[in-house]
Design a protein around this motif. Structure first.
Motif: not given
Length: 269
Positions: A145-160
């Protein structure tokens, strides 16, 4: 160039149906050969297995558990002091992934602790994330199995959210140095944080293990009005010979099925 393949994110699509197993049937009925989801852990695993088996639909990706959502958690991978809980969540994700024959798990980084200064805690959080990802890589490699890491935007979706740009993610992956930990490219988040999509796809393509899409800014179907030219972006992925599925992680403007015409329109070009 080979054709692109699309999978339905059933945490976002077919939400007209309350149960995830029902959404698997709906996705298959709509023509999808694969699905992905965020958190399936409140679902009956046997029912999910039955739906997968009856439809022949592949399960492409699931997320690690978010932690205590009511207390503000959204993943634990980079959160200091929560390493044991991260490992417990990984075990649960692995149980579901193996049962559903899913070969990718998004290892969620988590949020900056409330009241903390991002710049002051970034180094410690990165160290925890690298340690947890290294541990996860060894556990997952035994199961293919491969693990993924995903950047999530902090400008709109989730600031923290801790992991917020492809550049930060690539630097962390380099420190981890494990071939089965890869970058999850959600084009919606990448556009909001950095833009420059053509160059970023070119630069990071060798470490991209999964792709997700939505229009910006509304996070709706890719053919709705917005900043992104998805015909161009899809062709860019084809030119790079992207072989994986593209996850449809967007908010339908109306009913899910009525909004799926864009796939047929794209595939006919």
């Amino acid at each position: 160039m080979s054709s692109l393949k699309f999978c339905a994110n059933i945490s976002w699509l077919f939400t007209e149906l309350p149960d995830f197993s029902q959404r698997i049937y709906a996705a298959a009925s709509a023509g999808f050969q694969a699905v992905e989801a965020a958190w399936l852990y409140e679902c009956d695993l046997k029912e999910l297995q039955n739906a997968r088996g009856a439809t022949g639909v592949e399960v492409i990706l699931i997320n690690t558990p978010p932690g205590d959502v009511k207390s503000g958690d959204l993943g634990l991978g980079a959160v200091p002091g929560r390493e044991t809980e991260f490992r417990e969540g990984l075990d649960l994700a692995l149980k579901y992934a193996k049962a559903l024959e899913c070969k990718r798990i998004h290892l969620m980084a988590g949020r900056i602790p409330l009241g903390s200064n991002r710049a002051l805690v970034a180094k410690d959080m990165e160290a925890v994330f690298v340690q947890n990802l290294t541990y996860a890589a060894d556990v997952l490699s035994k199961e293919g199995i491969c693990g993924m890491i995903e950047p999530i935007n902090t400008r709109v979706t989730d600031p923290r959210y801790f992991l917020d740009s492809p550049h930060q993610a690539a630097a962390i992956l380099e420190k981890v140095g494990k071939p089965n930990i890869k970058l999850q490219m959600d084009i919606f988040h990448w556009q909001i944080m950095d833009g420059n999509l053509t160059q970023n796809i070119e630069k990071y393509f060798p470490i991209i293990g999964h792709v997700q899409i939505a229009q910006v800014p509304g996070r709706n179907e890719p053919d709705t009005a917005g900043e992104l030219n998805y015909s161009y972006l899809f062709n860019t992925l084809k030119q790079h010979d992207y072989q994986g599925y593209i996850g449809c992680e967007y908010k339908p403007s109306g009913s899910t099925k009525e909004g799926l015409g864009w796939i047929k329109d794209y595939c006919s070009k």
